[in-house]
Design an enzyme around this catalytic site. Structure first.
Site, PDB file in Angstrom:
ATOM      1  N   CYS A 259      29.732  13.269 -12.624  1.00  0.00           N
ATOM      2  CA  CYS A 259      28.445  13.262 -13.350  1.00  0.00           C
ATOM      3  C   CYS A 259      27.464  14.168 -12.608  1.00  0.00           C
ATOM      4  O   CYS A 259      26.353  13.770 -12.266  1.00  0.00           O
ATOM      5  CB  CYS A 259      27.891  11.857 -13.484  1.00  0.00           C
ATOM      6  SG  CYS A 259      29.098  10.612 -13.990  1.00  0.00           S
ATOM      7  N   ALA A 260      27.870  15.419 -12.351  1.00  0.00           N
ATOM      8  CA  ALA A 260      27.228  16.266 -11.349  1.00  0.00           C
ATOM      9  C   ALA A 260      25.952  16.956 -11.819  1.00  0.00           C
ATOM     10  O   ALA A 260      25.063  17.232 -11.006  1.00  0.00           O
ATOM     11  CB  ALA A 260      28.215  17.334 -10.876  1.00  0.00           C
ATOM     12  N   GLY A 264      21.676  19.112  -8.187  1.00  0.00           N
ATOM     13  CA  GLY A 264      20.994  19.042  -6.899  1.00  0.00           C
ATOM     14  C   GLY A 264      21.888  18.528  -5.789  1.00  0.00           C
ATOM     15  O   GLY A 264      21.898  19.060  -4.674  1.00  0.00           O
ATOM     16  N   LYS A 265      22.650  17.492  -6.091  1.00  0.00           N
ATOM     17  CA  LYS A 265      23.544  16.921  -5.076  1.00  0.00           C
ATOM     18  C   LYS A 265      24.768  17.809  -4.862  1.00  0.00           C
ATOM     19  O   LYS A 265      25.270  17.921  -3.736  1.00  0.00           O
ATOM     20  CB  LYS A 265      23.934  15.494  -5.477  1.00  0.00           C
ATOM     21  CG  LYS A 265      22.733  14.557  -5.573  1.00  0.00           C
ATOM     22  CD  LYS A 265      23.146  13.164  -6.047  1.00  0.00           C
ATOM     23  CE  LYS A 265      21.937  12.254  -6.204  1.00  0.00           C
ATOM     24  NZ  LYS A 265      21.024  12.694  -7.303  1.00  0.00           N
ATOM     25  N   ASP A 280      31.248  17.167 -15.061  1.00  0.00           N
ATOM     26  CA  ASP A 280      30.264  16.631 -15.995  1.00  0.00           C
ATOM     27  C   ASP A 280      30.783  16.833 -17.410  1.00  0.00           C
ATOM     28  O   ASP A 280      31.455  17.834 -17.692  1.00  0.00           O
ATOM     29  CB  ASP A 280      28.907  17.321 -15.824  1.00  0.00           C
ATOM     30  CG  ASP A 280      27.762  16.492 -16.394  1.00  0.00           C
ATOM     31  OD1 ASP A 280      27.090  15.799 -15.602  1.00  0.00           O
ATOM     32  OD2 ASP A 280      27.552  16.528 -17.620  1.00  0.00           O
ATOM     33  N   ASP A 323      27.273   9.704  -8.992  1.00  0.00           N
ATOM     34  CA  ASP A 323      25.845   9.625  -9.344  1.00  0.00           C
ATOM     35  C   ASP A 323      25.815   9.209 -10.810  1.00  0.00           C
ATOM     36  O   ASP A 323      25.740  10.039 -11.706  1.00  0.00           O
ATOM     37  CB  ASP A 323      25.183  10.979  -9.123  1.00  0.00           C
ATOM     38  CG  ASP A 323      23.686  10.952  -9.367  1.00  0.00           C
ATOM     39  OD1 ASP A 323      23.139   9.843  -9.595  1.00  0.00           O
ATOM     40  OD2 ASP A 323      23.054  12.017  -9.350  1.00  0.00           O
ATOM     41  N   CYS A 376      19.713   6.152 -10.064  1.00  0.00           N
ATOM     42  CA  CYS A 376      18.257   6.224  -9.974  1.00  0.00           C
ATOM     43  C   CYS A 376      17.651   5.091 -10.798  1.00  0.00           C
ATOM     44  O   CYS A 376      16.690   5.290 -11.539  1.00  0.00           O
ATOM     45  CB  CYS A 376      17.749   7.582 -10.431  1.00  0.00           C
ATOM     46  SG  CYS A 376      18.276   8.059 -12.094  1.00  0.00           S
TER      47      CYS A 376
END
Length: 449
Positions: A259-260, A264-265, A280, A323, A376
């Site tokens: 799930c890139a 940012g990560k 993704d 993520d 998040c």
């Protein structure tokens, strides 16, 4: 959208920005469209390109301020309107919200805020008959509004009731109120820099946070800031920058970022020297990820696939970052529309997806490999409960507790179990615009050899 809607926009300075703000507010509140969808890409508002940079910034700030203060504004208008906000004319509602927000929280003269809101309703066929009402209510707001707002300042009106009650139950009343207060302020711009954070903080008139993130206040477009075109940094909230660091030294290791997008990560992992496979399911989001990596002169293998169904290489990975898609309630300070677009019923299906992603990640992990899971979200079902459930059924996994030294000594963001839990009210600052961070949960697990 009918072209006549914009006929008078060029005649009165600032009216076009407010008209577009009203359209976008209507999109969020009545058509359940996200701000990002309406501001960027193919679905962006068609008149945005006609705005000057200054008016575009004004429009964005208007919309964000209203969404951050929507509960307080609703309370205020209920006090000022004998019969409530007109329900048969959405433009009248938007005009009242736009006028009141400017009067109470923005550096706009009261008479200009009132006049432009009246013009908004006059230009709309269904709302025109409410022009006198809008004028009277906003003039009264200028006289009485601040006192009404002060009376309810300590409450959590600007959170949906379901979310406020959950936060009180899970974090306690004092912390829930502190979180709600943190969400009311426009956030800073946080940057992950490749090197020399002190130099970039000086050039961008910001400061270096204990975690190494450079924090500054945005004036103008991000793309015009020094270092953007050269790929010296990327935009990333201070909290979002922490999970990828939990792998430790990953130079030369094979890391999968599930799930890139938007990347940012992935950028952090690639810059740290890992061989990264970024997965993704969205072709558009993967295209954006590739563009970001190209600007940063970083490399990663990109895969368009549903991570739950993706097979991956037979040899597995040294590390996997999950993520996971989530309710995103930890990002409300940066994405205030989330508070009004999400519902409590969204949590269960997302938690089920997170469970499937975790189960898949375990099958892709080498013995001795590290799995970092993050969301998040501030909802326990998407964080602490997800990891507890996984550890209960996967005896081959163990939790690797996070040490304070790994997070710049910020012990308040480490849970009793050794996981990461950041809150919007963390990282206090005398200037509220430079305070806070997104709400994140992260856990580090290791597969037994």
């Amino acid at each position: 959208m009918p072209p006549q809607r914009f006929a008078v926009a060029s005649e009165v300075p600032g009216l076009a920005a407010r008209r577009i703000a009203a359209d976008i507010l209507d999109g969020v509140l009545h058509r359940h469209r996200t701000l990002d969808d309406q501001l960027e890409g193919a679905g962006a508002h068609p008149a945005l390109k006609s705005l000057s940079d200054r008016d575009r910034a004004l429009m964005r700030r208007l919309v964000a301020t209203i969404l951050r203060r929507l509960g307080t504004l609703g309370h205020l208008l209920s006090r000022l309107l004998d019969r409530g906000v007109p329900t048969d004319a959405p433009r009248a509602q938007s005009a009242l919200l736009i006028g009141a927000a400017q009067i109470l929280w923005m550096d706009v003269p009261d008479h200009a805020a009132v006049d432009l809101s009246v013009r908004l309703v006059q230009a709309d066929r269904r709302a025109a008959r409410y022009a006198g009402l809008v004028n009277a209510v906003l003039r009264r707001c200028a006289r009485e509004g601040q006192a009404i707002v002060e009376d309810v300042k300590s409450q959590t009106l600007d959170l949906p009731p379901w979310l406020a009650s959950r936060w009180v139950a899970h974090y306690g009343e004092a912390t829930a109120h502190a979180m709600a207060a943190a969400l009311s302020h426009e956030p800073s711009l946080d940057l992950t820099v490749k090197s020399d954070a002190g130099q970039w903080a000086a050039r961008l008139h910001g400061e270096v946070l204990p975690t190494g993130t450079v924090r500054t206040l945005l004036h103008g477009a991000v793309t015009m800031l020094p270092g953007f075109a050269e790929g010296q940094w990327w935009v990333q909230d201070a909290a979002a920058a922490l999970p990828a660091r939990l792998f430790g030294d990953i130079k030369g290791k094979n890391i999968a970022d599930l799930c890139a997008a938007p990347g940012g990560k992935t950028a952090q992992l690639a810059f740290a020297g890992a061989r990264v496979t970024a997965v993704d399911r969205s072709p558009a989001r993967v295209a954006r990820l590739r563009d970001n990596l190209a600007r940063l002169s970083l490399e990663a293998e990109t895969v368009i696939a549903d991570a739950v169904e993706w097979q991956g290489p037979a040899e597995g990975f040294d590390g996997i970052l999950v993520d996971a898609p989530c309710t995103s309630t930890g990002t409300i300070r940066r994405h205030p529309d989330v508070a009004w677009l999400r519902q409590e019923t969204d949590i269960a299906p997302l938690a089920a997806l997170q469970k499937r992603l975790l189960q898949k990640a375990v099958t892709l992990l080498k013995p001795g490999g590290t799995l970092v899971y993050c969301t998040c979200s501030l909802e326990p079902e998407e964080g602490e409960a997800a990891i507890a459930a996984l550890l209960a059924v996967e005896s081959g996994l163990r939790r690797a507790a996070i040490a304070p030294a790994e997070v710049a000594g910020l012990t308040e963001i480490i849970t009793a179990d050794g996981d990461l839990r950041t809150l919007p009210c963390h990282l206090p600052n005398a200037d509220p615009r430079l305070a806070g961070m997104d709400g994140f949960y992260a856990a580090r697990l290791v597969r037994r050899i």
